[in-house]
Design a protein around this motif. Structure first.
Motif, PDB file in Angstrom:
ATOM      1  N   ARG A   1       0.879  -1.169   0.000  1.00 44.31           N
ATOM      2  CA  ARG A   1       0.000   0.000   0.000  1.00 44.31           C
ATOM      3  C   ARG A   1       0.914   1.215   0.000  1.00 44.31           C
ATOM      4  O   ARG A   1       1.716   1.411   0.919  1.00 44.31           O
ATOM      5  N   VAL A   2       0.803   2.039  -1.024  1.00 39.86           N
ATOM      6  CA  VAL A   2       1.622   3.241  -1.169  1.00 39.86           C
ATOM      7  C   VAL A   2       0.716   4.439  -0.921  1.00 39.86           C
ATOM      8  O   VAL A   2      -0.264   4.642  -1.641  1.00 39.86           O
ATOM      9  N   THR A   3       1.036   5.210   0.115  1.00 44.24           N
ATOM     10  CA  THR A   3       0.199   6.342   0.524  1.00 44.24           C
ATOM     11  C   THR A   3       1.005   7.630   0.448  1.00 44.24           C
ATOM     12  O   THR A   3       2.144   7.687   0.905  1.00 44.24           O
ATOM     13  N   ILE A   4       0.410   8.673  -0.110  1.00 47.15           N
ATOM     14  CA  ILE A   4       1.039   9.993  -0.122  1.00 47.15           C
ATOM     15  C   ILE A   4       0.765  10.623   1.238  1.00 47.15           C
ATOM     16  O   ILE A   4      -0.390  10.727   1.665  1.00 47.15           O
ATOM     17  N   THR A   5       1.808  11.027   1.923  1.00 44.66           N
ATOM     18  CA  THR A   5       1.646  11.601   3.255  1.00 44.66           C
ATOM     19  C   THR A   5       1.223  13.068   3.191  1.00 44.66           C
ATOM     20  O   THR A   5       1.427  13.752   2.186  1.00 44.66           O
ATOM     21  N   ASP A   6       0.626  13.522   4.283  1.00 47.01           N
ATOM     22  CA  ASP A   6       0.245  14.921   4.475  1.00 47.01           C
ATOM     23  C   ASP A   6      -0.778  15.425   3.465  1.00 47.01           C
ATOM     24  O   ASP A   6      -0.767  16.606   3.110  1.00 47.01           O
ATOM     25  N   ILE A   7      -1.650  14.545   2.993  1.00 51.35           N
ATOM     26  CA  ILE A   7      -2.714  14.954   2.072  1.00 51.35           C
ATOM     27  C   ILE A   7      -4.030  14.403   2.602  1.00 51.35           C
ATOM     28  O   ILE A   7      -4.122  13.251   2.999  1.00 51.35           O
ATOM     29  N   GLU A   8      -5.055  15.245   2.645  1.00 52.10           N
ATOM     30  CA  GLU A   8      -6.398  14.831   3.056  1.00 52.10           C
ATOM     31  C   GLU A   8      -7.357  15.124   1.920  1.00 52.10           C
ATOM     32  O   GLU A   8      -7.323  16.224   1.371  1.00 52.10           O
ATOM     33  N   PRO A   9      -8.216  14.220   1.567  1.00 50.15           N
ATOM     34  CA  PRO A   9      -8.285  12.841   2.031  1.00 50.15           C
ATOM     35  C   PRO A   9      -7.082  12.051   1.528  1.00 50.15           C
ATOM     36  O   PRO A   9      -6.426  12.459   0.567  1.00 50.15           O
ATOM     37  N   PRO A  10      -6.791  10.923   2.168  1.00 52.47           N
ATOM     38  CA  PRO A  10      -5.613  10.141   1.782  1.00 52.47           C
ATOM     39  C   PRO A  10      -5.670   9.694   0.313  1.00 52.47           C
ATOM     40  O   PRO A  10      -6.728   9.343  -0.200  1.00 52.47           O
ATOM     41  N   ILE A  11      -4.529   9.754  -0.327  1.00 57.82           N
ATOM     42  CA  ILE A  11      -4.383   9.262  -1.699  1.00 57.82           C
ATOM     43  C   ILE A  11      -3.432   8.079  -1.631  1.00 57.82           C
ATOM     44  O   ILE A  11      -2.317   8.208  -1.123  1.00 57.82           O
ATOM     45  N   TRP A  12      -3.886   6.923  -2.108  1.00 61.18           N
ATOM     46  CA  TRP A  12      -3.072   5.724  -2.000  1.00 61.18           C
ATOM     47  C   TRP A  12      -3.337   4.783  -3.167  1.00 61.18           C
ATOM     48  O   TRP A  12      -4.325   4.921  -3.880  1.00 61.18           O
ATOM     49  N   ARG A  13      -2.419   3.853  -3.356  1.00 65.17           N
ATOM     50  CA  ARG A  13      -2.563   2.808  -4.365  1.00 65.17           C
ATOM     51  C   ARG A  13      -2.189   1.473  -3.731  1.00 65.17           C
ATOM     52  O   ARG A  13      -1.277   1.404  -2.906  1.00 65.17           O
ATOM     53  N   GLN A  14      -2.896   0.437  -4.106  1.00 61.47           N
ATOM     54  CA  GLN A  14      -2.586  -0.925  -3.678  1.00 61.47           C
ATOM     55  C   GLN A  14      -1.873  -1.589  -4.851  1.00 61.47           C
ATOM     56  O   GLN A  14      -2.398  -1.619  -5.968  1.00 61.47           O
ATOM     57  N   LEU A  15      -0.660  -2.102  -4.621  1.00 64.73           N
ATOM     58  CA  LEU A  15       0.145  -2.703  -5.678  1.00 64.73           C
ATOM     59  C   LEU A  15       0.492  -4.140  -5.322  1.00 64.73           C
ATOM     60  O   LEU A  15       0.737  -4.444  -4.153  1.00 64.73           O
ATOM     61  N   VAL A  16       0.530  -4.991  -6.311  1.00 64.13           N
ATOM     62  CA  VAL A  16       1.031  -6.350  -6.144  1.00 64.13           C
ATOM     63  C   VAL A  16       2.186  -6.487  -7.117  1.00 64.13           C
ATOM     64  O   VAL A  16       2.016  -6.330  -8.335  1.00 64.13           O
ATOM     65  N   VAL A  17       3.373  -6.739  -6.574  1.00 63.04           N
ATOM     66  CA  VAL A  17       4.583  -6.791  -7.399  1.00 63.04           C
ATOM     67  C   VAL A  17       5.378  -8.054  -7.072  1.00 63.04           C
ATOM     68  O   VAL A  17       5.322  -8.561  -5.948  1.00 63.04           O
ATOM     69  N   PRO A  18       6.137  -8.554  -8.026  1.00 69.91           N
ATOM     70  CA  PRO A  18       6.960  -9.744  -7.776  1.00 69.91           C
ATOM     71  C   PRO A  18       8.029  -9.478  -6.716  1.00 69.91           C
ATOM     72  O   PRO A  18       8.628  -8.398  -6.680  1.00 69.91           O
ATOM     73  N   LEU A  19       8.271 -10.458  -5.868  1.00 71.24           N
ATOM     74  CA  LEU A  19       9.315 -10.337  -4.842  1.00 71.24           C
ATOM     75  C   LEU A  19      10.716 -10.273  -5.452  1.00 71.24           C
ATOM     76  O   LEU A  19      11.655  -9.836  -4.795  1.00 71.24           O
TER      77      LEU A  19
END
Length: 102
Positions: free
Chosen positions: A12-30
């Protein structure tokens, strides 16, 4: 059903200090390195790779070594090569928090 070793990470990648929260859920190879993760984060947020970046993981800094270690960039600290570490190097539990700075 047989047990298979994990081959991907869900992030879960979230941009800090922004309201409402902006985020993306990523699935990536290990098997991906941090340079590859940088590229997918850029694509997920529709960014164009215009700024230098680095990953902070605990006390360590990782980035594109050619840019972050350039004396003309004015940076005091040195970064490790982001392509030298893969996501699978961090183990399964507990996973450390990554900070992705632009």
């Amino acid at each position: 059903m047989t047990y298979r070793q994990l081959n991907a990470a869900q992030l879960r990648v979230t941009i800090t200090d922004i309201e409402p929260p902006i985020w993306r859920q990523l699935v990536v190879p290990l098997t991906w390195d941090l340079g590859m993760l940088h590229q997918v984060i850029q694509a997920a947020f529709n960014w164009w790779n215009y700024h230098m970046h680095e990953f902070r993981i605990g006390p360590l800094r990782f980035g594109p070594v050619a840019e972050t270690n350039d004396p003309s960039a004015g940076l005091d600290e040195m970064s490790l090569d982001e392509t030298s570490v893969r996501l699978l190097n961090f183990g399964q539990r507990p996973v450390p928090a990554f900070h992705y700075n632009l």
